[in-house]
Scaffold this active site. Structure first.
Site, short mmCIF file in Angstrom:
data_model
loop_
_atom_site.label_atom_id
_atom_site.label_comp_id
_atom_site.label_asym_id
_atom_site.label_seq_id
_atom_site.Cartn_x
_atom_site.Cartn_y
_atom_site.Cartn_z
N ARG A 179 -10.05 -11.83 2.28
CA ARG A 179 -11.04 -12.90 1.61
C ARG A 179 -10.15 -14.16 1.73
O ARG A 179 -10.81 -15.27 1.97
CB ARG A 179 -11.32 -12.54 0.44
CG ARG A 179 -10.09 -12.20 -0.68
CD ARG A 179 -10.75 -11.56 -1.84
NE ARG A 179 -10.70 -10.04 -1.69
CZ ARG A 179 -11.18 -9.28 -2.44
NH1 ARG A 179 -11.36 -9.78 -3.76
NH2 ARG A 179 -11.36 -7.92 -2.34
N LYS A 209 1.04 -1.41 0.04
CA LYS A 209 -0.01 0.11 -0.11
C LYS A 209 0.84 1.17 -0.05
O LYS A 209 2.03 0.99 0.55
CB LYS A 209 -0.89 0.16 1.37
CG LYS A 209 -2.17 -0.97 1.26
CD LYS A 209 -2.77 -0.91 2.56
CE LYS A 209 -3.87 -1.78 2.76
NZ LYS A 209 -4.95 -1.66 1.62
N1 BES Z 1 -8.01 -3.71 4.79
C1 BES Z 1 -8.16 -3.64 3.35
C2 BES Z 1 -9.76 -2.71 3.08
C3 BES Z 1 -9.62 -1.47 3.92
C4 BES Z 1 -9.38 -0.34 3.19
C5 BES Z 1 -10.27 -1.60 5.21
C6 BES Z 1 -9.65 0.72 3.81
C7 BES Z 1 -10.30 -0.23 5.91
C8 BES Z 1 -10.15 0.99 5.13
C9 BES Z 1 -8.20 -4.79 2.48
O1 BES Z 1 -7.41 -5.57 2.98
C10 BES Z 1 -7.72 -4.32 1.03
O2 BES Z 1 -6.48 -3.85 0.95
N2 BES Z 1 -8.54 -4.34 0.01
C11 BES Z 1 -8.36 -3.84 -1.25
C12 BES Z 1 -8.73 -4.89 -2.06
C13 BES Z 1 -8.44 -4.61 -3.66
C14 BES Z 1 -6.86 -5.07 -3.61
C15 BES Z 1 -9.03 -5.76 -4.60
C16 BES Z 1 -9.05 -2.59 -1.55
O3 BES Z 1 -9.96 -2.30 -1.18
O4 BES Z 1 -8.21 -1.59 -2.05
MN MN Z 2 -5.29 -5.53 2.10
#
Ligand code: BES
Ligand code: MN
Ligand code: ZN
Length: 499
Positions: free
Chosen positions: A349, A275
């Site tokens: 997931r 990230k």
């Molecule tokens: N933990 C994150 C989702 C999240 C984002 C929670 C912001 C709280 C605040 C999750 O693991 C994630 O990174 N999801 C990605 C999925 C994508 C790679 C398909 C996302 O939502 O960007």
């Molecule tokens: Mn994630």
């Protein structure tokens, strides 16, 4: 956190030697008005309290707090008027309005008053208790100079209807619910250098054992032996090995069996699909779903719900390293399905798939899973409304309950055409699509692949609602909110009552 001691008031508000008395105000066409419960206080002001409040600019709107010195009219030195907002079409105040006003009052008084009497509880005792405890919540574990919270005692004026026995039971249940929310907040607010899979598992086990529940902790070795490829894949990059925690409560005369599952990523860097740096610290809250289901199964035991409830909680830290899983890896999940990893940041997931398959082995009647799963959730619904997916009927039931509790939630679809976008060149399915449309729904569709076809289930995406990065509001401060504990508790109560 240390919660103030709550008790039912036995003397009229005007005679209590508290530091402050909380009264409710409502917004009407004719201006500010007093809510029920303020009568004896108003009498002490010779019936002029509304006039005084109006002169100070009070309108009765939500989030408003107006303080009035009593100048000897009452034993308490100050009257705190908390706005409830407008009345509904039936001229009623909703429980959530009482909860928020109680929270706003508690936040306004937490640092300055030791002993408070609230009359908001005459409108709704349960909501006043929850709002007061949660509004007074602070997390000062990591402050070297934190003084003990000033607010130590809150007396609650009982509602006119119902007997003392009933009020005592309501007070006890509401306190337990608020404590479960506070436990969840504490876990979410604990930084990831101290809360990682092993320590999270220990804290969950301690909470469960205190409530007399059975606990099973699978460590890395046991996970390998069991074939939990999702949890091991995601957790592999961290020096802090993953865990799978199972906590079981079996109530006497259990009517139904409910499986709870929650995402326990103790920190989500994104892994190799790392990230960006801004706001990454927020990903310490990526275990909010796990914390909520741990607190909920413990709460079910404390409230003695006539149910069997088992929480299955995968815990892992998503880190990049030489041992980390990579984009391109194929993982064999618990139960044998294979998943091609195209993005290591879609890790929730993967650990959930293992946990859901394991949870379903117990043949539950319902499955409730909750997770900080997608950034798409707050994009679709904002930061205060959870996205609720799953099997149609149960999803709608959970969404209705979520709104009734005041936590909020909205039913979202799982459109079948999105399933094809998860097709993998190599494996049974991929963990992401090649596009960003319907990201919250795609995650739900991924999870559905691991849920038995005939099992009523709900997936509650709490990415936004579980963590407040904005200003405090109502009974919610900054940081962990404890959502969706009250929704889960209310769904369990609903299942206990109605099957
Ligand atoms: N933990 C994150 C989702 C999240 C984002 C929670 C912001 C709280 C605040 C999750 O693991 C994630 O990174 N999801 C990605 C999925 C994508 C790679 C398909 C996302 O939502 O960007
Ligand atoms: Mn994630
Ligand atoms: Zn995550």
């Amino acid at each position: 956190m240390t919660a103030p001691k709550l008790a039912l008031a036995t003397t009229p508000a005007a005679d209590v030697a508290a530091d402050a008395i909380v009264v409710g105000t409502v917004q009407t066409d004719a201006g500010v008005a007093l809510a029920a419960g303020a009568e004896s206080v108003d009498e002490a002001f010779d019936g002029s309290l509304v006039e005084v409040l109006a002169a100070l600019g009070a309108t009765g709107k939500a989030d408003e707090v107006v303080k009035v010195p009593t100048l000897g009219k009452l034993k308490a030195r100050v009257v705190v008027a908390a706005g409830l907002g407008g009345l509904d079409d039936d001229g009623e105040v909703l429980p959530e309005q009482v909860r928020r006003a109680s929270g706003v009052a508690a936040r306004a008084l937490a640092a300055s008053a030791k002993h408070v009497l609230s009359t908001l509880s005459t409108v709704d005792l349960q909501a006043a208790v929850e709002g007061t405890v949660l509004g007074a919540y602070t997390f000062t574990e990591y402050k070297s100079d934190a003084a003990a919270p000033e607010l130590a005692k809150v007396d609650l004026a009982p509602p006119a209807e119902g007997g003392t026995k009933e009020h005592k039971a309501t007070l006890k249940a509401a306190t337990a619910i608020a404590e479960a929310v506070a436990i969840t907040r504490d876990l979410v607010n604990t930084p990831p250098n101290d809360l990682y899979p092993a320590t999270f598992a220990e804290r969950a086990a301690a909470l469960a054992k205190e409530a007399g529940l059975e606990v099973e902790i699978l460590d890395e070795k046991a996970l390998r032996k069991g074939g939990y490829g999702g949890i091991l894949g995601v957790g592999g990059g961290s020096a802090r090995a993953p865990r799978l925690v199972r906590i079981s409560y079996k109530g006497a005369k259990a009517r139904k069996k409910v499986a709870l599952v929650g995402k326990g990523i103790t920190f989500d860097t994104g892994g190799i699909s790392i990230k960006p740096a801004p706001n990454m610290e927020m990903m310490s809250s990526d275990m909010g779903g796990a914390a909520a289901v741990v607190a909920s199964v413990v709460l079910a035991a404390k409230l003695k719900y006539p149910l069997q409830v088992t929480a299955t909680v995968p815990m892992a830290e998503n880190m990049p390293s030489g041992d980390a899983y990579r984009p391109g890896d194929v993982l064999t999940m618990y139960g044998g399905k294979t998943v091609e990893v195209l993005n290591t940041d879609a890790e929730g997931r993967l650990i959930l798939a293992d946990a859901i398959v394991r949870a379903a082995e117990d043949a539950p009647d319902y499955l409730i899973e909750t997770s900080t799963l997608t950034g798409a959730q707050p994009i679709a619904l904002g930061n205060r409304t959870a996205g609720i997916m799953g099997s149609d009927e149960f999803r709608d039931r959970v969404a209705a309950v979520a709104r009734a509790t005041g936590e909020g939630g909205w039913a979202m679809p799982l459109p079948d055409e999105l399933r094809g976008d998860l097709d993998s060149r190599l494996a049974d399915l991929a963990n992401v699509t090649g596009h960003r449309w319907g990201g919250m729904l795609v995650a739900g569709i991924f999870l559905r692949e691991f849920v038995p076809a005939d099992l009523p289930w709900a997936h509650i995406d709490i990415a936004g609602p579980s963590y407040n990065t904005g200003a405090p509001w109502g009974y919610t401060g900054k940081g962990g909110t404890g959502v969706p504990v009250r929704t889960i508790a209310a769904v369990l109560a609903d299942i206990a009552a109605n099957g």
